[in-house]
Each structure stands twice: as structure tokens, then as C-alpha cells.
Motif scaffolding. Structure first.
Motif, PDB file in Angstrom:
ATOM      1  N   THR A 150     -39.439   7.684 -47.008  1.00 32.26           N
ATOM      2  CA  THR A 150     -40.251   8.785 -47.892  1.00 32.26           C
ATOM      3  C   THR A 150     -40.668   9.696 -47.153  1.00 32.26           C
ATOM      4  O   THR A 150     -41.488   9.496 -46.428  1.00 32.26           O
ATOM      5  N   ALA A 208     -43.717  12.683 -48.034  1.00 35.64           N
ATOM      6  CA  ALA A 208     -44.823  13.342 -49.061  1.00 35.64           C
ATOM      7  C   ALA A 208     -44.579  14.578 -49.230  1.00 35.64           C
ATOM      8  O   ALA A 208     -44.478  15.580 -48.539  1.00 35.64           O
ATOM      9  N   GLY A 212     -45.858  17.752 -46.848  1.00 32.17           N
ATOM     10  CA  GLY A 212     -45.512  17.164 -45.527  1.00 32.17           C
ATOM     11  C   GLY A 212     -44.677  18.303 -44.928  1.00 32.17           C
ATOM     12  O   GLY A 212     -43.954  19.131 -45.468  1.00 32.17           O
ATOM     13  N   TYR A 269     -35.063  16.335 -51.733  1.00 36.23           N
ATOM     14  CA  TYR A 269     -36.414  17.025 -51.499  1.00 36.23           C
ATOM     15  C   TYR A 269     -36.099  18.734 -51.624  1.00 36.23           C
ATOM     16  O   TYR A 269     -35.226  18.903 -51.026  1.00 36.23           O
ATOM     17  N   GLN A 283     -38.937  14.077 -39.913  1.00 39.64           N
ATOM     18  CA  GLN A 283     -40.399  14.452 -40.201  1.00 39.64           C
ATOM     19  C   GLN A 283     -40.785  15.088 -38.994  1.00 39.64           C
ATOM     20  O   GLN A 283     -40.402  15.043 -37.985  1.00 39.64           O
TER      21      GLN A 283
END
Length: 191
Positions: free
Chosen positions: A125, A127, A130, A167, A188
Motif C-alpha cells: 500500500t 500512503a 508518498g 492511485y 515506491q
């Protein structure tokens, strides 16, 4: 209830067997097959339009596979019509329990398959706020670049969560991208 079919003429097998009698239990899908040397057709049978022989409604016959002569089975214990009726009624009374136990076994099997499949799944997941990198696809990459071209571009900032795993991104200058991105295409970004 059993389904029965005769397959043949096949290439000659040991014992001059050229036909095969195949029987299928319609409830359990259990298949039994036996090789045969010849097939004798009844005098009252008429050939149907598809080339098969149809059994007339007045003829009563029990299909017996030759191997069943050697091994006693349940059907021979219920040869009288009255005993057969009692056994059929008993079978009908237990069919709901048999079906329910089959559903329970099927659900248990599905759960064990799901556990095996999901044990190596890592849930990721991101945030809101981020930083992520976005995958460069074949239709968006620079075709003049060689094989050492970047496979990821960014960084982008996660602006909002659309759904589980999707997202909405925005550039570092604050411009929101026109479509949401799936987490499979994001990585990420660590500074």
C-alpha cells in the motif's frame, strides 16, 4: 443413473477385442470401461437417424460389465423390484446430505488452494503524499533510446487513493495526472 455407450470398431487389441463398453455414473462421474470382442444387437432394436441403435421402451435389460461378474457389487444384492424400490427411496433420502458434504469438501478444497496461492502474496500500500516512480510503457518510451533507457520515470507524489490498488498521482510541480495508476505499475521512491 448410469450412462452407457459402445465405442468401436477400434484397432484389434489382445484377445481380438475391437469394441469398448464405457459406462459413466452420472452422479459421481465415475467411469468404467471394458474391452469386448463383439456386440450383439437385439432383434427389437431399430437404427436411429444418427446411426446408433435405440433401445425400445418395452425392453428391460440391466447393463452389466463383464468384470462385475467376478466381483460382487451392490446392484446384485438388490435384484428384486421391491428391494430396488426401497434402496432407491433410501438413496433419495440421503441425496441432500451427500450434496451438502460435497459442497463442504469443495469449499474446503478452494480454501486450501487459496491459502497456498496467497501465502507468497505481499500486500503493498502507498500512503497519500508518498513518492513513487511510474513504469515507462512501450508506447510512451523514447524509441530513439537504446536498451539502457530508463524503465521508470518520476518521481510522482500520491495525490489520493481511488480504490484498492489504484492511485491518483501528481507531478512534483502540482499537476494531477489524467488517469489513476494501478499499484502494479508503481514503485515506491526512496530518497
Amino acid at each position: 443413473m448410469w450412462g452407457m455407450d459402445i465405442v468401436g470398431k477400434l484397432p484389434r487389441a489382445p484377445g481380438n477385442r475391437v469394441y469398448m463398453l464405457v459406462m459413466t455414473d452420472n452422479f459421481s462421474k465415475w467411469i468404467e470401461a471394458e474391452a469386448m470382442t463383439e456386440v450383439k444387437e437385439a432383434q427389437d432394436d431399430t437404427k436411429g437417424g444418427n446411426g446408433t441403435y435405440a433401445i425400445q421402451p418395452g425392453i428391460r435389460a440391466e447393463a452389466v460389465i463383464p468384470s462385475e461378474d467376478l466381483v460382487p457389487i451392490h446392484r446384485y444384492g438388490c435384484q428384486t423390484a421391491e428391494q430396488n424400490q426401497i434402496e432407491m427411496t433410501r438413496s433419495l433420502d440421503t441425496v441432500d446430505e451427500l450434496r451438502e458434504s460435497a459442497y463442504i469438501r469443495m469449499a474446503s478444497y478452494k480454501q486450501s488452494v487459496a491459502r497456498t496461492y496467497n501465502k507468497n502474496v505481499n500486500v503493498r500500500t502507498l500512503a497519500v503524499g508518498g513518492l513513487v516512480l511510474q513504469r515507462v510503457f512501450e508506447n510512451t518510451k523514447n524509441h530513439k533510446a537504446d536498451k539502457f533507457a530508463y524503465k521508470w520515470e518520476g518521481p510522482y507524489q500520491v495525490e489520493s487513493i481511488v480504490k484498492n490498488g489504484a492511485y491518483r498521482l501528481m507531478t512534483m510541480q502540482g499537476q494531477i495526472l489524467h488517469r489513476p495508476w494501478n499499484i502494479r505499475h508503481l514503485k515506491q521512491y526512496f530518497v
